[in-house]
Design an enzyme around this catalytic site. Structure first.
Site, short mmCIF file in Angstrom:
data_model
loop_
_atom_site.label_atom_id
_atom_site.label_comp_id
_atom_site.label_asym_id
_atom_site.label_seq_id
_atom_site.Cartn_x
_atom_site.Cartn_y
_atom_site.Cartn_z
N GLU A 1 0.81 -1.22 0.00
CA GLU A 1 0.00 0.00 0.00
C GLU A 1 0.84 1.27 0.00
O GLU A 1 0.49 2.23 -0.67
CB GLU A 1 -0.97 0.02 1.19
CG GLU A 1 -2.09 -0.98 1.07
CD GLU A 1 -3.06 -0.67 -0.06
OE1 GLU A 1 -3.04 0.43 -0.63
OE2 GLU A 1 -3.88 -1.55 -0.38
N ASP B 1 -8.04 8.70 -4.82
CA ASP B 1 -7.83 7.40 -5.45
C ASP B 1 -9.17 6.68 -5.53
O ASP B 1 -9.78 6.39 -4.51
CB ASP B 1 -6.83 6.59 -4.62
CG ASP B 1 -6.65 5.18 -5.10
OD1 ASP B 1 -6.47 4.98 -6.31
OD2 ASP B 1 -6.67 4.26 -4.26
#
Length: 136
Positions: A33, A44
């Site tokens: 991540e 996002d």
């Protein structure tokens, strides 16, 4: 017949209470991540993703809203881990229909939400986590 049903329900609940994401899996998700860094929030896929685990607002709410705010929790590794663990405890066996979740299930839930372990769109994400998880 009702005894079998009750035993089945108790078995599922017992499995859910012991089903927890292991540290190695958690660290690999963190690595994928953010490189395991406290990244700031960035837009996002229709919402902000924040911190070590790129947490989103709905994920943070589902994990119990630790740390006072998404932004504060996502910058704090211990708070972020607490959130991810709580989310996995909440959704892990629900996604697997009672089966004890694996790292694959957890990674795909993290990426695709409560039913992520059943979505083909999360397989690519799992492949990235698996490369970390299966390495020495």
């Amino acid at each position: 017949m009702s005894k079998i049903y009750i035993i089945s329900i108790l078995s599922i609940l017992l499995a859910a209470s012991f089903a927890q994401i292991n540290d190695k899996c958690l660290q690999c998700i963190c690595k994928i991540e953010s490189g395991c860094r406290p990244l700031g929030c960035a837009w996002d896929v229709n919402s902000n993703s924040c911190g070590y685990y790129q947490l989103k607002q709905v994920y943070w709410i589902d994990c119990g809203k630790p740390g006072g705010s998404l932004e504060a929790c996502s910058k704090d590794k211990a708070c972020s881990e607490k959130c991810v663990r709580a989310y996995m405890t909440r959704y892990g066996t629900r996604c697997t229909n009672g089966r004890t979740p694996t790292c694959q299930d957890y990674a795909r839930i993290h990426n695709g939400g409560p039913t992520g372990c059943q979505k083909t769109a999360t397989v690519g994400y799992w492949n990235k986590v698996a490369a970390c998880y299966n390495s020495g």
